[in-house]
Design a protein around this motif. Structure first.
Motif, PDB file in Angstrom:
ATOM      1  N   ILE A   1      12.537  12.389 -28.580  1.00  0.00           N
ATOM      2  CA  ILE A   1      12.935  11.798 -27.372  1.00  0.00           C
ATOM      3  C   ILE A   1      13.854  12.889 -26.394  1.00  0.00           C
ATOM      4  O   ILE A   1      13.710  12.688 -25.039  1.00  0.00           O
ATOM      5  CB  ILE A   1      14.311  10.751 -27.673  1.00  0.00           C
TER       6      ILE A   1
ATOM      7  N   ASP B   1      11.409   7.202 -15.844  1.00  0.00           N
ATOM      8  CA  ASP B   1      10.214   7.171 -16.471  1.00  0.00           C
ATOM      9  C   ASP B   1      10.544   7.635 -17.900  1.00  0.00           C
ATOM     10  O   ASP B   1      11.005   8.842 -18.113  1.00  0.00           O
ATOM     11  CB  ASP B   1       9.344   8.046 -15.533  1.00  0.00           C
ATOM     12  N   ILE B   2       9.828   7.000 -18.791  1.00  0.00           N
ATOM     13  CA  ILE B   2       9.752   7.215 -20.205  1.00  0.00           C
ATOM     14  C   ILE B   2       8.274   7.857 -20.274  1.00  0.00           C
ATOM     15  O   ILE B   2       7.116   7.274 -20.223  1.00  0.00           O
ATOM     16  CB  ILE B   2       9.902   5.987 -21.103  1.00  0.00           C
ATOM     17  N   THR B   3       8.196   8.989 -20.847  1.00  0.00           N
ATOM     18  CA  THR B   3       6.762   9.623 -21.170  1.00  0.00           C
ATOM     19  C   THR B   3       6.259   8.988 -22.478  1.00  0.00           C
ATOM     20  O   THR B   3       7.109   8.355 -23.539  1.00  0.00           O
ATOM     21  CB  THR B   3       7.004  11.059 -21.341  1.00  0.00           C
ATOM     22  N   GLU B   4       5.043   9.290 -22.871  1.00  0.00           N
ATOM     23  CA  GLU B   4       4.453   8.696 -24.215  1.00  0.00           C
ATOM     24  C   GLU B   4       5.124   9.428 -25.255  1.00  0.00           C
ATOM     25  O   GLU B   4       5.263   8.970 -26.386  1.00  0.00           O
ATOM     26  CB  GLU B   4       3.076   8.789 -23.911  1.00  0.00           C
TER      27      GLU B   4
ATOM     28  N   ILE C   1      11.056   6.866 -29.810  1.00  0.00           N
ATOM     29  CA  ILE C   1      11.660   5.873 -30.064  1.00  0.00           C
ATOM     30  C   ILE C   1      11.216   5.297 -31.182  1.00  0.00           C
ATOM     31  O   ILE C   1      12.224   4.546 -32.039  1.00  0.00           O
ATOM     32  CB  ILE C   1      11.846   5.007 -28.492  1.00  0.00           C
ATOM     33  N   GLY C   2       9.787   5.016 -31.486  1.00  0.00           N
ATOM     34  CA  GLY C   2       9.377   4.440 -32.515  1.00  0.00           C
ATOM     35  C   GLY C   2       9.791   4.933 -33.694  1.00  0.00           C
ATOM     36  O   GLY C   2      10.303   4.442 -34.719  1.00  0.00           O
TER      37      GLY C   2
ATOM     38  N   GLN D   1       8.208  10.240 -25.335  1.00  0.00           N
ATOM     39  CA  GLN D   1       9.513   9.670 -25.682  1.00  0.00           C
ATOM     40  C   GLN D   1       9.354   8.436 -26.389  1.00  0.00           C
ATOM     41  O   GLN D   1      10.121   8.029 -26.999  1.00  0.00           O
ATOM     42  CB  GLN D   1      10.351   9.519 -24.452  1.00  0.00           C
ATOM     43  N   LYS D   2       8.340   7.600 -25.756  1.00  0.00           N
ATOM     44  CA  LYS D   2       8.292   6.222 -26.314  1.00  0.00           C
ATOM     45  C   LYS D   2       7.664   6.634 -27.952  1.00  0.00           C
ATOM     46  O   LYS D   2       8.187   5.756 -28.798  1.00  0.00           O
ATOM     47  CB  LYS D   2       6.739   5.683 -25.853  1.00  0.00           C
ATOM     48  N   THR D   3       6.944   7.493 -28.380  1.00  0.00           N
ATOM     49  CA  THR D   3       6.690   7.939 -29.754  1.00  0.00           C
ATOM     50  C   THR D   3       7.983   8.208 -30.387  1.00  0.00           C
ATOM     51  O   THR D   3       8.302   7.656 -31.717  1.00  0.00           O
ATOM     52  CB  THR D   3       5.667   9.082 -29.865  1.00  0.00           C
TER      53      THR D   3
ATOM     54  N   GLY E   1      12.400  11.651 -34.611  1.00  0.00           N
ATOM     55  CA  GLY E   1      12.322  10.733 -33.316  1.00  0.00           C
ATOM     56  C   GLY E   1      13.599  11.274 -32.416  1.00  0.00           C
ATOM     57  O   GLY E   1      13.229  11.382 -31.236  1.00  0.00           O
TER      58      GLY E   1
END
Length: 129
Positions: free
Chosen positions: A49, A3-6, A12-13, A8-10, A45
């Protein structure tokens, strides 16, 4: 499945944009503004992460101190508008920090990319060393 949290998505961006700015900073003859912005986004980033505590623990381990010193020193030199010297110091620090990861990454790339000539060339080169 992981599961990737929001958060962690931020991260990655931010990491992707950091690498983008670093690439174009180098392509545009070491533009110090793009390189500085790319370094800040890359480190931010990475922190998003893996988290603040794990980032600090990664950079300040006793056996990685020299790599961290050179990497963060190179970032500081880029921020002080010495982009070429800063990037050289930063690359040296990056190699020192991630040298244990390179054989695993090379093995992964060789297992994914099935190019017979390249595999025989790299296998013959690794037996010499």
């Amino acid at each position: 499945m992981v599961d990737i949290t929001e958060f962690q998505k931020t991260g990655i961006g931010l990491l992707g944009f950091g690498l983008f700015f670093l690439l174009f900073g180098v392509l545009l003859y070491f533009d110090s503004i793009l390189l500085a912005f790319g370094n800040i986004l890359f480190l931010t980033g990475l922190t998003f992460i893996i988290g603040i505590k794990r980032t600090v623990l990664f950079f300040f381990q006793r056996h990685k101190f020299r790599g961290s010193f050179f990497f963060l020193g190179g970032v500081s030199l880029v921020l002080c508008r010495w982009p070429i010297v800063g990037m050289m110091v930063e690359v040296y620090g990056f190699v020192l920090l991630f040298r244990s990861f390179f054989p695993m990454a090379l093995g992964f790339v060789l297992s994914v990319v099935n190019i017979p000539f390249l595999q025989t060339f790299l296998q013959s080169g690794s037996s010499v060393v």
